[in-house]
Scaffold this motif. Structure first.
Motif, PDB file in Angstrom:
ATOM      1  N   ASN A 135      -5.777  -2.235   2.111  1.00 23.97           N
ATOM      2  CA  ASN A 135      -6.533  -1.648   0.997  1.00 23.97           C
ATOM      3  C   ASN A 135      -7.749  -2.478   0.587  1.00 23.97           C
ATOM      4  N   ARG A 136      -7.579  -3.795   0.451  1.00 22.74           N
ATOM      5  CA  ARG A 136      -8.740  -4.593   0.022  1.00 22.74           C
ATOM      6  C   ARG A 136      -9.843  -4.526   1.068  1.00 22.74           C
ATOM      7  N   VAL A 137      -9.425  -4.499   2.323  1.00 22.08           N
ATOM      8  CA  VAL A 137     -10.436  -4.441   3.388  1.00 22.08           C
ATOM      9  C   VAL A 137     -11.122  -3.057   3.379  1.00 22.08           C
ATOM     10  N   ARG A 138     -10.344  -2.020   3.042  1.00 25.73           N
ATOM     11  CA  ARG A 138     -10.983  -0.696   2.898  1.00 25.73           C
ATOM     12  C   ARG A 138     -12.082  -0.780   1.836  1.00 25.73           C
ATOM     13  N   MET A 139     -11.805  -1.489   0.741  1.00 26.05           N
ATOM     14  CA  MET A 139     -12.812  -1.578  -0.324  1.00 26.05           C
ATOM     15  C   MET A 139     -14.035  -2.374   0.137  1.00 26.05           C
ATOM     16  N   ILE A 140     -13.776  -3.470   0.856  1.00 28.64           N
ATOM     17  CA  ILE A 140     -14.893  -4.315   1.325  1.00 28.64           C
ATOM     18  C   ILE A 140     -15.741  -3.533   2.341  1.00 28.64           C
ATOM     19  N   CYS A 141     -15.065  -2.899   3.281  1.00 24.52           N
ATOM     20  CA  CYS A 141     -15.790  -2.162   4.340  1.00 24.52           C
ATOM     21  C   CYS A 141     -16.614  -1.012   3.763  1.00 24.52           C
ATOM     22  N   THR A 142     -16.037  -0.294   2.807  1.00 22.82           N
ATOM     23  CA  THR A 142     -16.750   0.888   2.311  1.00 22.82           C
ATOM     24  C   THR A 142     -17.896   0.493   1.380  1.00 22.82           C
ATOM     25  N   TYR A 155       4.728  -7.874  -4.785  1.00 22.87           N
ATOM     26  CA  TYR A 155       3.616  -6.947  -4.563  1.00 22.87           C
ATOM     27  C   TYR A 155       2.342  -7.388  -5.283  1.00 22.87           C
ATOM     28  N   LEU A 156       2.479  -7.691  -6.567  1.00 23.15           N
ATOM     29  CA  LEU A 156       1.293  -8.005  -7.367  1.00 23.15           C
ATOM     30  C   LEU A 156       0.567  -9.246  -6.846  1.00 23.15           C
ATOM     31  N   SER A 157       1.339 -10.259  -6.472  1.00 19.91           N
ATOM     32  CA  SER A 157       0.685 -11.507  -6.044  1.00 19.91           C
ATOM     33  C   SER A 157       0.210 -11.425  -4.590  1.00 19.91           C
ATOM     34  N   ALA A 158       0.842 -10.573  -3.772  1.00 20.94           N
ATOM     35  CA  ALA A 158       0.534 -10.600  -2.334  1.00 20.94           C
ATOM     36  C   ALA A 158      -0.373  -9.461  -1.869  1.00 20.94           C
ATOM     37  N   ARG A 159      -0.502  -8.422  -2.659  1.00 20.96           N
ATOM     38  CA  ARG A 159      -1.087  -7.184  -2.145  1.00 20.96           C
ATOM     39  C   ARG A 159      -2.545  -7.290  -1.701  1.00 20.96           C
ATOM     40  N   ASP A 160      -3.271  -8.278  -2.235  1.00 22.51           N
ATOM     41  CA  ASP A 160      -4.692  -8.355  -1.874  1.00 22.51           C
ATOM     42  C   ASP A 160      -4.972  -9.254  -0.671  1.00 22.51           C
ATOM     43  N   PHE A 161      -3.943  -9.960  -0.210  1.00 21.72           N
ATOM     44  CA  PHE A 161      -4.175 -10.918   0.878  1.00 21.72           C
ATOM     45  C   PHE A 161      -3.876 -10.240   2.212  1.00 21.72           C
ATOM     46  N   TRP A 193     -13.780   6.748  -1.259  1.00 21.57           N
ATOM     47  CA  TRP A 193     -15.144   6.540  -0.745  1.00 21.57           C
ATOM     48  C   TRP A 193     -16.173   6.754  -1.866  1.00 21.57           C
ATOM     49  N   GLN A 194     -15.938   7.759  -2.683  1.00 28.30           N
ATOM     50  CA  GLN A 194     -16.872   8.009  -3.795  1.00 28.30           C
ATOM     51  C   GLN A 194     -16.818   6.842  -4.790  1.00 28.30           C
ATOM     52  N   TRP A 195     -15.631   6.262  -4.963  1.00 23.46           N
ATOM     53  CA  TRP A 195     -15.501   5.090  -5.844  1.00 23.46           C
ATOM     54  C   TRP A 195     -16.364   3.951  -5.308  1.00 23.46           C
ATOM     55  N   SER A 196     -16.280   3.719  -4.000  1.00 21.39           N
ATOM     56  CA  SER A 196     -17.048   2.633  -3.385  1.00 21.39           C
ATOM     57  C   SER A 196     -18.548   2.907  -3.448  1.00 21.39           C
ATOM     58  N   ALA A 197     -18.908   4.162  -3.206  1.00 21.90           N
ATOM     59  CA  ALA A 197     -20.334   4.510  -3.210  1.00 21.90           C
ATOM     60  C   ALA A 197     -20.895   4.549  -4.624  1.00 21.90           C
ATOM     61  N   GLY A 198     -19.997   4.589  -5.611  1.00 24.49           N
ATOM     62  CA  GLY A 198     -20.457   4.663  -7.003  1.00 24.49           C
ATOM     63  C   GLY A 198     -20.891   6.058  -7.398  1.00 24.49           C
ATOM     64  N   THR A 199     -20.445   7.047  -6.642  1.00 22.96           N
ATOM     65  CA  THR A 199     -20.890   8.422  -6.910  1.00 22.96           C
ATOM     66  C   THR A 199     -19.805   9.267  -7.560  1.00 22.96           C
ATOM     67  N   GLY A 200     -18.601   8.707  -7.697  1.00 21.30           N
ATOM     68  CA  GLY A 200     -17.454   9.493  -8.125  1.00 21.30           C
ATOM     69  C   GLY A 200     -17.316   9.573  -9.636  1.00 21.30           C
ATOM     70  N   ASP A 243     -15.874  -6.251  10.347  1.00 24.14           N
ATOM     71  CA  ASP A 243     -15.540  -5.895  11.736  1.00 24.14           C
ATOM     72  C   ASP A 243     -14.032  -5.994  11.984  1.00 24.14           C
ATOM     73  N   ALA A 244     -13.386  -6.983  11.365  1.00 24.11           N
ATOM     74  CA  ALA A 244     -11.929  -7.109  11.550  1.00 24.11           C
ATOM     75  C   ALA A 244     -11.235  -5.880  10.976  1.00 24.11           C
ATOM     76  N   GLY A 245     -11.717  -5.413   9.829  1.00 22.07           N
ATOM     77  CA  GLY A 245     -11.123  -4.218   9.213  1.00 22.07           C
ATOM     78  C   GLY A 245     -11.241  -3.007  10.116  1.00 22.07           C
TER      79      GLY A 245
END
Ligand SMILES: Cc1cc2nc3c(=O)[nH]c(=O)nc-3n(C[C@H](O)[C@H](O)[C@H](O)COP(=O)(O)OP(=O)(O)OC[C@H]3O[C@@H](n4cnc5c(N)ncnc54)[C@H](O)[C@@H]3O)c2cc1C
Length: 437
Positions: A312-319, A200-206, A353-360, A298-300
């Motif tokens: 999850n990583r793509v959620r972070m990039i997209c948001t 999990y730790l090594s693969a989760r971001d790919f 979403w608030q984490w990504s926007a920096g508002t949370g 766009d792929a996300g």
């Protein structure tokens, strides 16, 4: 005792606390128009829920019980049932604003008992020494580890229950008027077996790898109980697997539920800073159609639209792209995710979403801006994920897909050029946030 067992986010019989109350029971599930009316007719979640409601009914029947299924407001359902002489309604806790208001309303009609099932900790179980809620994840996580005992994951033993005589008609999902195909991710135990926790730790971001569990939707609807998942972790731990990184993510889920419980306004309002984003329907539309010209974004979005899942990583990039590069209001993006994510959860989605926007509540502020190109170069080097969801880019070299300048130069027949330039957008966002903070 005569009880109504109200199934909501716990669509299973295995290890379900509702089944551990002895006596006469009326198990029920309500298709609530207040929730259904907000969904589009092809909402993938309805395929998932209908499948599991039917499955739950069968499993209950195998135990000599049944499931009454209603298509009405909970208030009207319980108004009809209240005169039939029930001692109480039992349901597992659900803590978003709508759910809590709904439960309050029902508690005026019949005694109402909430049991713990969806989360390991009740949202008010972990508090700071001064009795106030945690606002930072790490101390919350440390408290969770400290307070966690085997009792938190103890399996619920089913009691002897007899069925209250009622109209237990066959479930006809067609009356709901949805035409969603049934998603493929139906069996939580199959997902759990496939999941390689040790990597999990090594693969989760790919994002091209199946490095995460894909259990989100099952945790959301309780088709897999979080206690059973944690018992599985304990077994793996005994076999020498490092289970902590995965446990940590499960605690993020708890943390977000805890935050929303204590600060319900976070569902729609900033925790800090006054910036709101700049509404622009055309930019929002380009994002929602996966037509920003930034391949990883766009792929996300295409993954989300096609499958109901986004890595999850793509959620972070997209948001980050949505709130920083496009400067759009995070609430708009949050609603878009809410409409399409199979694992959509009010707390996790709004708070992320608030984490990504920096508002949370996150102490890391608004100036965290992901560069989508360096992110995709690092986590999808060969563009396997990008081209899986953007097949029109299969003949474009991976290097080009991670290079903004090359994308501006390329003249692709069917794929647009980026709608913003990273450096310019970044500076504009920083100036905007500086001005309004
Ligand atoms: C902008 C954004 C929106 C999100 N919206 C949701 C949402 O609506 N519902 C949702 O369940 N998760 C949400 N997440 C968190 C996370 O992306 C998903 O839980 C995860 O991708 C689900 O895939 P998985 O089951 O394979 O996760 P795994 O990595 O296998 O994790 C196991 C479980 O832990 C929990 N979890 C993992 N990471 C997080 C996290 N960062 N925050 C909260 N819980 C986590 C989930 O229940 C997940 O199923 C969001 C993240 C972001 C950045």
């Amino acid at each position: 005792m005569r009880r109504i067992l109200w199934f909501r986010r716990d669509l299973r019989v295995r290890d379900n606390p509702l089944l551990s109350f002895e006596g006469e029971v009326l198990p029920l599930f309500i298709f609530d128009p207040a929730i259904l009316d907000e969904l589009s007719k092809d909402d993938k979640r309805m395929g998932f829920i209908c499948h599991h409601v039917q499955h739950l009914k069968q499993e209950l029947q195998e135990r000599g019980l049944d499931l009454a299924i209603f298509y009405d407001t909970p208030k009207r359902v319980f108004e009809t049932l209240a005169p039939l002489g029930f001692d109480e309604v039992v349901a597992s806790g659900d803590f978003d604003t709508y759910a809590m208001a709904r439960d309050r309303e029902i508690s005026h009609l019949l005694p109402f008992r909430l049991v713990k099932d969806t989360y390991v900790f009740n949202p008010d179980e972990l508090l700071k020494k001064d009795g106030t809620p945690y606002l930072v994840f790490t101390p919350f996580y440390n408290a969770a580890k400290e307070r966690f005992t085997p009792l938190h994951v103890k399996e619920c033993v089913p009691a002897t229950q007899t069925l209250f005589p009622y109209m237990y008609t066959a479930f006809d999902k067609d009356v709901l008027g949805f035409n969603a195909p049934t998603p493929t991710t139906l069996d939580p135990h199959y997902a759990l077996e496939r999941f390689a926790l040790e990597h999990y730790l090594s693969a989760r971001d790919f994002m091209a790898q199946e490095g995460t569990s894909r259990l989100g939707v099952h945790l959301r609807f309780g088709t897999l109980g979080v206690r059973e998942l944690l018992r599985h972790l304990a077994t793996q731990k005994k076999e020498g697997v490092n289970t902590e990184p995965f446990f940590r993510q499960l605690m993020f889920r708890e943390f977000y539920a805890h935050l929303l419980f204590h600060f319900p306004s976070l569902e729609t309002q900033n925790f800090r800073y006054s910036f709101q984003g700049v509404p622009d329907v055309a930019l929002h539309q380009a994002f929602c159609e996966g037509k920003t010209g930034v391949p990883i974004v766009d792929a996300g979005v295409r993954e989300l639209l096609q499958t109901g899942f986004m890595h999850n990583r793509v959620r972070m990039i997209c948001t980050s792209f949505y709130t920083k590069h496009l400067l759009l209001p995070w609430q708009w993006g949050e609603r878009f995710f809410a409409a399409h994510l199979l694992d959509y959860d009010r707390a996790s989605n709004a708070l992320s979403w608030q984490w990504s926007a920096g508002t949370g509540v996150d102490p890391q502020p608004y100036f965290r801006i992901f560069n989508p190109y360096t992110q995709s170069a690092k986590f999808d080097k060969d563009a396997v994920y990008i081209t899986r969801f953007l097949p029109e880019l299969r003949d474009t070299p991976a290097k080009t897909l991670h290079n903004e300048a090359a994308l501006f130069e390329s003249n692709h027949a069917t794929y647009p050029k980026p709608i913003v330039k990273h450096k310019e957008a970044r500076e504009k966002a920083l100036a905007h946030f500086e001005r309004l903070r």
